[in-house]
Design a protein around this motif. Structure first.
Motif, PDB file in Angstrom:
ATOM      1  N   HIS A 155     -22.358   3.126 -27.415  1.00 37.31           N
ATOM      2  CA  HIS A 155     -21.726   4.333 -27.942  1.00 37.31           C
ATOM      3  C   HIS A 155     -20.869   4.932 -26.819  1.00 37.31           C
ATOM      4  CE1 HIS A 155     -25.462   6.000 -26.100  1.00 37.31           C
ATOM      5  NE2 HIS A 155     -24.672   6.992 -25.760  1.00 37.31           N
ATOM      6  N   PRO A 156     -19.547   5.011 -26.998  1.00 36.26           N
ATOM      7  CA  PRO A 156     -18.704   5.619 -25.970  1.00 36.26           C
ATOM      8  C   PRO A 156     -19.064   7.087 -25.756  1.00 36.26           C
ATOM      9  CG  PRO A 156     -17.382   4.353 -27.519  1.00 36.26           C
ATOM     10  CD  PRO A 156     -18.758   4.466 -28.105  1.00 36.26           C
ATOM     11  N   VAL A 157     -18.895   7.534 -24.525  1.00 37.76           N
ATOM     12  CA  VAL A 157     -19.148   8.926 -24.148  1.00 37.76           C
ATOM     13  C   VAL A 157     -17.819   9.566 -23.783  1.00 37.76           C
ATOM     14  CG1 VAL A 157     -20.361  10.465 -22.563  1.00 37.76           C
ATOM     15  CG2 VAL A 157     -21.396   8.278 -23.212  1.00 37.76           C
ATOM     16  N   ILE A 158     -17.495  10.677 -24.415  1.00 38.68           N
ATOM     17  CA  ILE A 158     -16.302  11.428 -24.033  1.00 38.68           C
ATOM     18  C   ILE A 158     -16.656  12.910 -23.928  1.00 38.68           C
ATOM     19  CG2 ILE A 158     -14.704   9.780 -25.083  1.00 38.68           C
ATOM     20  CD1 ILE A 158     -14.301  11.776 -27.369  1.00 38.68           C
ATOM     21  N   LEU A 159     -15.871  13.625 -23.158  1.00 39.91           N
ATOM     22  CA  LEU A 159     -16.052  15.067 -23.021  1.00 39.91           C
ATOM     23  C   LEU A 159     -15.448  15.749 -24.235  1.00 39.91           C
ATOM     24  CD1 LEU A 159     -16.952  17.466 -21.279  1.00 39.91           C
ATOM     25  CD2 LEU A 159     -14.781  17.292 -20.040  1.00 39.91           C
ATOM     26  N   GLY A 160     -16.188  16.681 -24.821  1.00 38.35           N
ATOM     27  CA  GLY A 160     -15.734  17.354 -26.029  1.00 38.35           C
ATOM     28  C   GLY A 160     -14.510  18.226 -25.804  1.00 38.35           C
ATOM     29  N   PRO A 161     -13.692  18.419 -26.826  1.00 35.85           N
ATOM     30  CA  PRO A 161     -12.430  19.142 -26.662  1.00 35.85           C
ATOM     31  C   PRO A 161     -12.602  20.604 -26.262  1.00 35.85           C
ATOM     32  CG  PRO A 161     -12.904  18.743 -28.993  1.00 35.85           C
ATOM     33  CD  PRO A 161     -13.882  17.939 -28.208  1.00 35.85           C
ATOM     34  N   VAL A 162     -13.605  21.279 -26.786  1.00 38.44           N
ATOM     35  CA  VAL A 162     -13.777  22.693 -26.459  1.00 38.44           C
ATOM     36  C   VAL A 162     -14.251  22.843 -25.016  1.00 38.44           C
ATOM     37  CG1 VAL A 162     -14.907  24.854 -27.084  1.00 38.44           C
ATOM     38  CG2 VAL A 162     -14.258  23.230 -28.876  1.00 38.44           C
ATOM     39  N   SER A 163     -15.283  22.084 -24.626  1.00 42.94           N
ATOM     40  CA  SER A 163     -15.758  22.157 -23.235  1.00 42.94           C
ATOM     41  C   SER A 163     -14.664  21.739 -22.263  1.00 42.94           C
ATOM     42  CB  SER A 163     -16.992  21.276 -23.040  1.00 42.94           C
ATOM     43  OG  SER A 163     -18.118  21.829 -23.686  1.00 42.94           O
ATOM     44  N   TYR A 164     -13.909  20.698 -22.602  1.00 38.79           N
ATOM     45  CA  TYR A 164     -12.843  20.240 -21.710  1.00 38.79           C
ATOM     46  C   TYR A 164     -11.853  21.357 -21.413  1.00 38.79           C
ATOM     47  CZ  TYR A 164      -8.768  17.642 -20.040  1.00 38.79           C
ATOM     48  OH  TYR A 164      -7.689  17.217 -19.315  1.00 38.79           O
ATOM     49  N   LEU A 165     -11.407  22.037 -22.432  1.00 39.07           N
ATOM     50  CA  LEU A 165     -10.448  23.127 -22.228  1.00 39.07           C
ATOM     51  C   LEU A 165     -11.080  24.293 -21.479  1.00 39.07           C
ATOM     52  CD1 LEU A 165      -8.674  23.047 -25.710  1.00 39.07           C
ATOM     53  CD2 LEU A 165      -7.724  22.288 -23.516  1.00 39.07           C
ATOM     54  N   MET A 166     -12.338  24.581 -21.776  1.00 37.35           N
ATOM     55  CA  MET A 166     -13.001  25.708 -21.112  1.00 37.35           C
ATOM     56  C   MET A 166     -13.271  25.426 -19.638  1.00 37.35           C
ATOM     57  SD  MET A 166     -15.651  27.046 -24.025  1.00 37.35           S
ATOM     58  CE  MET A 166     -16.178  28.430 -23.019  1.00 37.35           C
ATOM     59  N   LEU A 167     -13.416  24.156 -19.274  1.00 33.46           N
ATOM     60  CA  LEU A 167     -13.682  23.793 -17.885  1.00 33.46           C
ATOM     61  C   LEU A 167     -12.405  23.732 -17.048  1.00 33.46           C
ATOM     62  CD1 LEU A 167     -16.323  20.989 -18.500  1.00 33.46           C
ATOM     63  CD2 LEU A 167     -16.751  23.185 -17.390  1.00 33.46           C
ATOM     64  N   GLY A 168     -11.247  23.836 -17.709  1.00 34.34           N
ATOM     65  CA  GLY A 168      -9.984  23.781 -16.997  1.00 34.34           C
ATOM     66  C   GLY A 168      -9.479  25.154 -16.598  1.00 34.34           C
ATOM     67  N   LYS A 169      -8.276  25.180 -16.038  1.00 39.34           N
ATOM     68  CA  LYS A 169      -7.659  26.436 -15.611  1.00 39.34           C
ATOM     69  C   LYS A 169      -6.163  26.373 -15.892  1.00 39.34           C
ATOM     70  CE  LYS A 169      -6.298  25.368 -10.872  1.00 39.34           C
ATOM     71  NZ  LYS A 169      -6.173  25.924  -9.517  1.00 39.34           N
ATOM     72  N   PRO A 170      -5.510  27.530 -16.051  1.00 40.13           N
ATOM     73  CA  PRO A 170      -4.058  27.541 -16.227  1.00 40.13           C
ATOM     74  C   PRO A 170      -3.354  27.126 -14.935  1.00 40.13           C
ATOM     75  CG  PRO A 170      -5.057  29.622 -16.957  1.00 40.13           C
ATOM     76  CD  PRO A 170      -6.092  28.879 -16.178  1.00 40.13           C
ATOM     77  N   THR A 171      -2.172  26.569 -15.046  1.00 43.10           N
ATOM     78  CA  THR A 171      -1.362  26.286 -13.872  1.00 43.10           C
ATOM     79  C   THR A 171      -0.924  27.600 -13.222  1.00 43.10           C
ATOM     80  OG1 THR A 171       0.591  26.158 -15.293  1.00 43.10           O
ATOM     81  CG2 THR A 171      -0.508  24.089 -14.745  1.00 43.10           C
ATOM     82  N   LYS A 172      -0.462  27.504 -11.979  1.00 40.19           N
ATOM     83  CA  LYS A 172      -0.094  28.707 -11.222  1.00 40.19           C
ATOM     84  C   LYS A 172       0.959  29.545 -11.932  1.00 40.19           C
ATOM     85  CE  LYS A 172      -0.942  26.887  -6.550  1.00 40.19           C
ATOM     86  NZ  LYS A 172      -0.304  26.568  -5.247  1.00 40.19           N
ATOM     87  N   ASP A 173       1.913  28.881 -12.570  1.00 43.66           N
ATOM     88  CA  ASP A 173       3.034  29.607 -13.169  1.00 43.66           C
ATOM     89  C   ASP A 173       2.792  29.981 -14.629  1.00 43.66           C
ATOM     90  OD1 ASP A 173       3.038  27.036 -14.082  1.00 43.66           O
ATOM     91  OD2 ASP A 173       5.174  26.652 -13.719  1.00 43.66           O
ATOM     92  N   ALA A 174       1.581  29.771 -15.141  1.00 44.32           N
ATOM     93  CA  ALA A 174       1.279  30.140 -16.524  1.00 44.32           C
ATOM     94  C   ALA A 174       1.321  31.655 -16.686  1.00 44.32           C
ATOM     95  CB  ALA A 174      -0.089  29.605 -16.928  1.00 44.32           C
ATOM     96  N   PRO A 175       1.805  32.154 -17.800  1.00 43.27           N
ATOM     97  CA  PRO A 175       1.860  33.611 -18.001  1.00 43.27           C
ATOM     98  C   PRO A 175       0.475  34.223 -18.066  1.00 43.27           C
ATOM     99  CG  PRO A 175       2.382  32.441 -20.030  1.00 43.27           C
ATOM    100  CD  PRO A 175       2.329  31.410 -18.950  1.00 43.27           C
ATOM    101  N   GLN A 176       0.391  35.467 -17.645  1.00 35.96           N
ATOM    102  CA  GLN A 176      -0.892  36.162 -17.689  1.00 35.96           C
ATOM    103  C   GLN A 176      -1.386  36.250 -19.128  1.00 35.96           C
ATOM    104  OE1 GLN A 176      -0.761  39.979 -15.835  1.00 35.96           O
ATOM    105  NE2 GLN A 176      -2.973  40.222 -15.788  1.00 35.96           N
ATOM    106  N   GLY A 177      -2.653  36.002 -19.306  1.00 33.37           N
ATOM    107  CA  GLY A 177      -3.242  36.049 -20.639  1.00 33.37           C
ATOM    108  C   GLY A 177      -3.370  34.685 -21.301  1.00 33.37           C
ATOM    109  N   PHE A 178      -2.680  33.677 -20.753  1.00 39.95           N
ATOM    110  CA  PHE A 178      -2.807  32.338 -21.326  1.00 39.95           C
ATOM    111  C   PHE A 178      -4.174  31.756 -21.018  1.00 39.95           C
ATOM    112  CE2 PHE A 178      -2.607  27.751 -20.257  1.00 39.95           C
ATOM    113  CZ  PHE A 178      -2.526  27.262 -21.553  1.00 39.95           C
ATOM    114  N   LYS A 179      -4.816  31.207 -22.045  1.00 39.83           N
ATOM    115  CA  LYS A 179      -6.106  30.542 -21.876  1.00 39.83           C
ATOM    116  C   LYS A 179      -5.998  29.120 -22.420  1.00 39.83           C
ATOM    117  CE  LYS A 179      -8.809  34.814 -22.227  1.00 39.83           C
ATOM    118  NZ  LYS A 179      -9.878  35.528 -22.965  1.00 39.83           N
ATOM    119  N   PRO A 180      -6.517  28.154 -21.679  1.00 42.61           N
ATOM    120  CA  PRO A 180      -6.407  26.766 -22.134  1.00 42.61           C
ATOM    121  C   PRO A 180      -6.942  26.517 -23.542  1.00 42.61           C
ATOM    122  CG  PRO A 180      -7.056  26.807 -19.836  1.00 42.61           C
ATOM    123  CD  PRO A 180      -7.090  28.236 -20.310  1.00 42.61           C
ATOM    124  N   ILE A 181      -7.929  27.308 -23.991  1.00 41.37           N
ATOM    125  CA  ILE A 181      -8.498  27.076 -25.316  1.00 41.37           C
ATOM    126  C   ILE A 181      -7.439  27.235 -26.410  1.00 41.37           C
ATOM    127  CG2 ILE A 181      -9.221  29.452 -25.758  1.00 41.37           C
ATOM    128  CD1 ILE A 181     -11.235  26.257 -26.538  1.00 41.37           C
TER     129      ILE A 181
END
Length: 766
Positions: A155-181
């Motif tokens: 059974h392949p193992v992959i990281l779930g889409p919601v956790s993946y986005l929540m574990l990330g961060k915006p790039t330096k130039d992303a506008p304030q208030g942007f959330k990866p989710i």
């Protein structure tokens, strides 16, 4: 019948095969074809091992050259713009992990962060508001097909889409208030495409890790989970989805996924044993439950009677066809096997279980449930005797230590003088300049050092020969530090194989494995010592060597110690008493060492606590209890010294905003923190909460081989002025330099000290 299910297997292999392979590739000793071919052989070895043990569900795509999150980022095309001009494939992949510096190219690595409350690290994804996702790699499909060619249905193992986005961060130039989710809908179409390809390849079960389901989540995130799994479960009726949670209780977050037609959910019954009954009451019909009954993060044998009772409780409610038997989490956090252990005596070895043995325990539990208890009576009886032997052994108790614990008083948990008085006394005694420079402790452990240590352990050289070699290394490193102008020196820690293992070897109550390696990050492995009994310090551990180092220089020499919480977190800890008690025993031993160092004339003493944040419970409602005893353990180890003795500590990546009051309560004179990969965001807490002690934010990243330029160090130090008063700032690297090579260390530290001197001159002329 119940089925057995494994969430992941250690990647490094017996004797750290993968570590050597990857490092040989980095150094140019093997080519890419050899790397790929030998890695495939290692995966095959691990799949066959699990199949032959009798596992029903074996994972694939749990292998990685660095870590599973950066694999995921690379697979979905989440590659920051600074890597776009690199060669696709391994050059780009490893540059994201380690940075890359060669003629015409100089790019920094992505941020690194602890994987929840473990000592494993992951590479943090960076997301743009207009992020374009692409299927950039077929790794997950290829590895499934590799196993299938061996006759093994994984059974392949992959990281779930919601956790993946929540574990990330915006790039330096992303506008304030942007959330990866906010990118979820865009990402889901790629997940659906990937799952469709897996189904076409023959996949019937897939494990989707959603570790964020054990965190404190806002109710609004429910819509994201419902949206995600309503979409993914529609990809194919042939595909069954198991959502894996671990490290803590899922609690009311269960509601986020029970409204979706998933097929199974995994829960951790080691870290959160009390959640079983609640989940059994609320689990929808026909949803299978994977029971994490075997500890994936510690090395003590599973009490099979207890595990069987929990499994039977689930079977009584759900039926055996809806119950899986599994480890609590991926076995990535366990050593490979006890079969190669020669250093541990038979009594203690009989109490232990590494990854290979844990798989066997999972199979025994399933056989007892499917066939009968009698069918595994021999194994159950041996387990019962082992558990009883551990529980009743006199080796785990030390009456002297128990008496010291009873004698603890309030004065042992506070400094004798307030910080402002200590600071004046220390500045007078140490005469340090503005922006004092230091390192966090260790300096490069060269091949020569490792070779000499190995010869000493094998008895090929005697104690005097070994000591003389170490002294020569110390002398060289002291002269180097003096030459480039470092202000507070270190002795290099050449006598230490590991910052925890070294002290454990000098304390009673510890035992050490020969091959109990676990992955920390990339190719970096640690061999956690094992705390099996009460802790005591029979003799001074560092005093003579620090005295020798101090005798070589007129500059202050730091005494270097590892703090009690880090000793606790980075060891395999006994499970027969509260962790708080073990932490206090460690603190008492370190306290004795601190006092002996001070009596020997050492005026600067660093007590490292890089793991204090790592030990935080994942649920905030549990924080206060932990932080109270964790802070008390540090205070117990560090108090009782004179006003003029400067106490340092060091911490790793963390969100300091959450625990700034606890950090303040440590009452250290100087704190150094890992900071360079965080874009200075960690310093917000120290500014907002008006932290008044001295602080050394790491000026450059030691996890990368690249050498920082003077210009970037100037920019970083100048940016720090926004957060911290200039008279409180120290200049230092992010962390210890043990894993680096001398040429890069010499160049980086020279640049750092030159920049500090330049800034001093500027301030002097203002």
């Amino acid at each position: 019948m119940v089925f057995t299910f494994n969430l992941g297997f250690p990647r490094m292999g017996a004797n750290r095969k993968l570590k050597r392979l990857v490092e040989n590739f980095w150094s140019g000793k093997v080519d890419e074809n050899t790397l790929i071919t030998d890695a495939k052989k290692l995966r095959e070895e691990h799949w066959l091992l699990q199949k032959n043990a009798g596992l029903d569900h074996i994972p694939s795509n749990d292998f990685s050259f660095y870590d599973q999150v950066v694999d995921h980022s690379y697979a979905f095309g989440v590659i920051p713009a600074r890597y776009k001009n690199l060669n696709p494939g391994l050059e780009t992949y490893f540059a994201m992990c380690r940075g890359l510096q060669k003629p015409g190219i100089d790019v920094a690595a992505c941020k690194m962060k602890k994987w929840f409350n473990t000592n494993y690290h992951y590479i943090v994804p960076e997301f743009e508001p207009n992020q374009q996702f692409t299927l950039n790699s077929t790794k997950v499909i290829d590895e499934y097909k590799e196993a299938k060619a061996l006759g093994i249905q994984t059974h392949p193992v992959i990281l779930g889409p919601v956790s993946y986005l929540m574990l990330g961060k915006p790039t330096k130039d992303a506008p304030q208030g942007f959330k990866p989710i906010q990118l979820l809908d865009r990402l889901l179409s790629l997940y659906e495409e990937l799952l469709s390809k897996l189904v076409s390849a023959g996949v019937t079960w897939i494990q989707i890790d959603e570790p964020c389901l054990v965190l404190d989540l806002p109710s609004t995130i429910k819509n994201e989970y419902v949206s995600a799994y309503n979409a993914l479960t529609k990809v194919s009726p042939q595909l069954k989805i198991l959502i894996a949670t671990y490290f803590e209780r899922i609690g009311t977050n269960l509601d986020f996924i029970t409204d979706t037609p998933i097929n199974a959910i995994h829960i951790d019954l080691i870290r959160a044993p009390d959640q079983l009954e609640s989940i059994l009451r609320r689990l929808p019909a026909k949803v299978s439950l994977s029971l994490g009954l075997v500890n994936g993060r510690n090395i003590w044998k599973t009490n099979l009677e207890v595990a069987l009772a929990k499994a039977q409780k689930a079977i009584d409610v759900l039926g055996s066809e809806c119950v899986f038997i599994a480890p609590s989490c991926s076995l990535l956090h366990s050593p490979h096997s006890i079969q190669s252990e020669k250093k541990i005596d038979n009594e203690i070895l009989n109490w232990l279980s590494f990854a290979v043995e844990k798989i066997k325990k999972i199979v025994i539990i399933s056989k007892a449930l499917n066939n009968s208890v009698q069918s595994v009576q021999t194994e159950l009886e041996a387990n019962r005797k082992s558990i009883q032997s551990h529980r009743e052994s006199a080796r785990t108790q030390n009456p002297t230590v128990q008496q010291k614990m009873k004698a603890l008083g309030p004065d042992m948990f506070r400094r004798k003088f307030p910080f402002h008085e200590r600071q004046l006394s220390q500045r007078k005694k140490l005469s340090l300049p503005l922006f004092p420079t230091t390192t966090v402790g260790s300096l490069p452990q060269t091949k020569d050092i490792r070779t000499i240590r190995a010869k000493f352990k094998k008895g090929e050289i005697n104690q005097t020969q070994y000591d003389n070699f170490i002294k020569r290394e110390i002398e060289k490193c002291v002269h180097f530090q003096e030459e480039i102008g470092i202000d507070v020196l270190v002795h290099g820690e050449f006598e230490r194989n590991d910052m925890v293992e070294f002290f454990g070897e000098n304390l009673q109550g510890y035992v050490f494995s020969g091959n109990g390696w676990v992955q920390s990050y990339g190719s970096r492995c640690t061999k956690p010592p094992i705390i099996f009994g009460d802790i005591s310090r029979p003799n001074p551990m560092t005093v003579e060597i620090i005295k020798y180092a101090q005798s070589l220089t007129d500059k202050p020499m730091k005494g270097m110690l590892t703090g009690p919480i880090t000793m606790l977190q980075w060891s395999f800890v006994r499970d027969d008493q509260p962790r708080k008690d073990t932490a206090f025993q460690l603190a008492l031993a370190i306290r004795e060492e601190v006092h002996d160092l001070e009596a020997a004339g050492i005026s600067v003493i660093q007590i490292d606590e890089p793991a204090i944040c790592e030990g935080l419970p994942l649920r905030k409602e549990d924080w206060n209890v932990y932080l109270n005893w964790a802070v008390d353990a540090f205070l117990l180890s560090s108090t009782g010294v004179d006003c003029s003795t400067q106490i340092h500590t060091h911490m790793c990546y963390s969100d300091f905003n959450d625990i700034i009051e606890a950090i303040r309560c440590l009452d250290a004179d100087v704190i150094t923190i890992e900071n360079s990969r965080s874009d200075l965001k960690l310093l917000n807490a120290f500014e907002e909460h008006e932290y008044t002690a001295e602080i050394g934010p790491g000026l450059y990243d030691i996890h990368s081989p690249r050498v920082p330029t003077k210009e970037e160090l100037k920019v970083r130090l100048h940016a720090i002025f926004k957060y911290i008063p200039k008279n409180l700032i120290w200049a230092n690297p992010d962390c210890g330099l043990k894993t680096r090579e001398w040429p890069e260390v010499e160049a980086a530290l020279k640049n750092m000290t030159d920049v500090a001197k330049e800034f001093r001159a500027i301030e002097a002329n203002c």
